[in-house]
Write an enzyme that holds these catalytic residues in place. Sequence first.
Site, PDB file in Angstrom:
ATOM      1  N   GLY A  69       5.369   7.214  -8.716  1.00 37.96           N
ATOM      2  CA  GLY A  69       4.214   6.780  -9.500  1.00 37.96           C
ATOM      3  C   GLY A  69       3.230   7.908  -9.691  1.00 37.96           C
ATOM      4  O   GLY A  69       2.009   7.702  -9.679  1.00 37.96           O
ATOM      5  N   ILE A  95      -3.677   7.075  -9.086  1.00 35.35           N
ATOM      6  CA  ILE A  95      -3.684   7.550  -7.701  1.00 35.35           C
ATOM      7  C   ILE A  95      -2.575   8.564  -7.469  1.00 35.35           C
ATOM      8  O   ILE A  95      -2.771   9.577  -6.803  1.00 35.35           O
ATOM      9  CB  ILE A  95      -3.547   6.366  -6.729  1.00 35.35           C
ATOM     10  N   TYR A 105       1.343 -10.379  -4.830  1.00 34.86           N
ATOM     11  CA  TYR A 105       0.858  -9.015  -4.622  1.00 34.86           C
ATOM     12  C   TYR A 105       0.434  -8.841  -3.169  1.00 34.86           C
ATOM     13  O   TYR A 105       0.766  -7.840  -2.530  1.00 34.86           O
ATOM     14  CB  TYR A 105      -0.310  -8.729  -5.562  1.00 34.86           C
TER      15      TYR A 105
END
Length: 266
Positions: A12, A17, A151
């Site tokens: 990612g 981030i 989540y």
Amino acid sequence: MHVNGKVALVTGAAQGIGRAFAEALLLKGAKVALVDWNLEAGVQCKAALDEKFEPQKTLFIQCDVADQQQLRDTFRKVVDHFGRLDILVNNAGVNNEKNWEKTLQINLVSVISGTYLGLDYMSKQNGGEGGIIINMSSLAGLMPVAQQPVYCASKHGIVGFTRSAALAANLMNSGVRLNAICPGFVNTAILESIEKEENMGQYIEYKDHIKDMIKYYGILDPPLIANGLITLIEDDALNGAIMKITTSKGIHFQDYDATPFQAKSQ
């Protein structure tokens, strides 16, 4: 661990981030494999980093971390290219209550898979030189959120897995440390889409509750999370640590009572 000269793999890594992580590692002298499913964003990220750092310092690999074969191939490519792996950051994640199976696959299963692949390459018992694995969780991994149960489950799972795997890695004298980061709301693309129906699903009618939570907790900037990452990497005493990052307290750690039975390394 001194970051200079080390090789890091960040999932990612193209945005948010993950990109902040990559830049922080490069500033410390590491070589970084930028892993992301988004080809366009990944190419743009590498191009931008090439303007600041030597192009040979980074490698972009397109990879869907939910695809086990792609993930295995990615680790192999990184080690073939750079010759080693010292730092793994399992950062890729989504926030989708509608397609909850996808959320579990990317947020939790791929983190577990990535961790075991990292251990395969870095563990001393496998001929590696040791290293560190950082798994990205969330404050939602330490508390309930009514509008994001899946989540939360994925992020709670990361905390439990990381703490347990850290004990196991120590037990096996692997030379690998494992820690997790639990930030609050961070200024990323995920935050921008958090209240959309395509992500909230059946909880869409409670989107104002999410907005209220964001107002209460505030929003963090990615570079602060990257500072936390560097702290976890450089402090060799930290293993199984759960770092919390909030607007009110900054970087701090979750306290846990000592377990009654502590496995000892051989």
